[in-house]
Design a protein around this motif. Structure first.
Motif, PDB file in Angstrom:
ATOM      1  N   VAL A 250       0.840  -1.201   0.000  1.00  0.00           N
ATOM      2  CA  VAL A 250       0.000   0.000   0.000  1.00  0.00           C
ATOM      3  C   VAL A 250       0.874   1.249   0.000  1.00  0.00           C
ATOM      4  CG1 VAL A 250      -1.745   1.291   1.283  1.00  0.00           C
ATOM      5  CG2 VAL A 250      -1.902  -1.204   1.130  1.00  0.00           C
ATOM      6  N   PHE A 256      -4.880   4.709  -3.882  1.00  0.00           N
ATOM      7  CA  PHE A 256      -5.671   3.525  -3.552  1.00  0.00           C
ATOM      8  C   PHE A 256      -7.070   3.710  -4.114  1.00  0.00           C
ATOM      9  CE2 PHE A 256      -8.690   1.945  -0.130  1.00  0.00           C
ATOM     10  CZ  PHE A 256      -8.752   0.658  -0.624  1.00  0.00           C
ATOM     11  N   SER A 273      -4.702   3.196   4.144  1.00  0.00           N
ATOM     12  CA  SER A 273      -4.071   3.880   3.014  1.00  0.00           C
ATOM     13  C   SER A 273      -3.611   5.275   3.407  1.00  0.00           C
ATOM     14  CB  SER A 273      -5.052   3.946   1.840  1.00  0.00           C
ATOM     15  OG  SER A 273      -4.488   4.625   0.742  1.00  0.00           O
TER      16      SER A 273
END
Length: 365
Positions: A250, A256, A273
């Motif tokens: 991530v 994201f 995120s």
């Protein structure tokens, strides 16, 4: 405090987590134990023993879509496990019970316990849980909702005593000031239809960036029909990652993509995120607009892939420092644990006062 946490039973409460509820339960128990509380987690077998585990049955989730008979077996396994647990809890010396399951029995049987219970509402109403909530008449019981969105959805059924936004371990999702040199977008979560991965794949294709996908395949038919044919160099499924590998994946992304096809009750993946410093492009559903603001995310029209692609393109220009700052302001697990501790103490004090009031007339008789 001596705290009992009732988990759901579909998946073990351990890494790699099947979803956000497993991670939340694990974090809650671990943080409370870290603060010196005596915590026991009632969960399915093969959950993390370091949480003070007492296993009440095997995990009930079906790896494949099973027959009606197999689903009935899972239903009754959960029913009898929770029924037995609630009977046993009457004789255990807990100060408070935190019901973190999604089952109707713990909440409907709260009034049979001598200690107070707190139930966290993690989802919109559904028939089985709603029936249990309607049956809950315990004066020493409190409902907490994980977002304003969830509280509003439950308002016609039961009053929410407090909104306690979910939190994450910000250290576990460390800030990544720079993305990976090779640009990519990320999507992660349970690979099931309601998470909308197919929208993310198409939006990434439209803006010309590869998509890295992480998460367990929990609906094989959906994966085979809607996802697998589109995998390749520009859409890569890296599997179901443990916590550390997931945080690195991530943290390396440029943005994201969050694509729920239902009213997401909270959105732990959004918080994770942001903690990594990664901007979010998300369908405007459920609680997600409560987490994001203009500094860290861009909202898209739900189920609109073109709108999602435009949101992702705009999110690429947001500052990673602002994303982390937003996570620190709204998504810190320490704030969540503070709120639950305070709620437990209020419920215990109210329960003690009620018991004293009930005994007082007898003492003066």
């Amino acid at each position: 405090m001596r705290i009992a946490i009732i988990s759901h039973l579909k998946y073990p409460i351990r890494e790699p987590f099947a979803g956000g509820l497993e991670m939340h339960t694990h974090l809650l128990a671990r943080a409370l134990r870290g603060r010196g509380h005596d915590v026991t987690v009632f969960a399915s077998a093969r959950s993390d023993v370091s949480l003070g585990l007492e296993a009440v049955c095997d995990a009930t989730a079906l790896a494949e879509v099973g027959t009606a008979e197999a689903q009935d077996v899972a239903f009754f396994k959960e029913h009898h496990a929770y029924l037995t647990l609630m009977k046993n809890l009457r004789h255990r010396p807990f100060d408070v019970v935190h019901n973190n399951s999604l089952h109707y029995l713990p909440v409907s049987m709260a009034e049979t316990l001598p200690m107070p219970m707190v139930t966290t509402l993690h989802t919109p109403p559904f028939c089985w849980l709603e029936s249990g909530v309607r049956l809950c008449t315990a004066a020493s019981h409190s409902f907490a909702a994980v977002s304003r969105s969830v509280a509003d959805l439950w308002d016609h059924v039961a009053r929410t005593d407090q909104i306690i936004l979910n939190g994450i371990d910000l250290d576990g999702f460390a800030f990544s000031p720079e993305p990976d040199p090779t640009p990519y977008l990320v999507w992660y979560g349970r690979i099931v239809p309601e998470k909308g991965l197919h929208f993310a794949i198409e939006a990434a294709r439209m803006i010309g960036l590869p998509l890295h996908i992480a998460g367990p395949v929990l609906d094989q038919a959906y994966f085979e029909a809607r996802i697998k044919p589109h995998l390749g160099r520009n859409a890569v499924h890296v599997g179901h990652l443990d916590h550390g590998a997931l945080a690195r994946l991530v943290g390396g992304a440029r943005a994201f993509l969050c694509t729920p096809m239902w009213d997401e009750p909270y959105g732990l993946v959004v918080a994770e995120s942001l903690a990594c410093g990664v901007p979010v492009a998300a369908f405007a559903r459920g609680a997600i607009p409560e987490i994001l603001d203009e500094t860290c995310g861009v909202l898209a029209v739900p189920d609109d892939v073109r709108s999602l692609a435009q949101a992702a393109q705009a999110a690429l220009s947001l500052k990673r420092e602002d994303c982390r700052r937003r996570a620190e302001q709204t998504c810190d697990a320490r704030r969540m644990i503070d709120s639950y501790e305070a709620l437990y103490l209020r419920r215990i004090a109210a329960n003690d006062a009620a018991e004293e009031a009930a005994v007082a007339p007898l003492l003066h008789a």
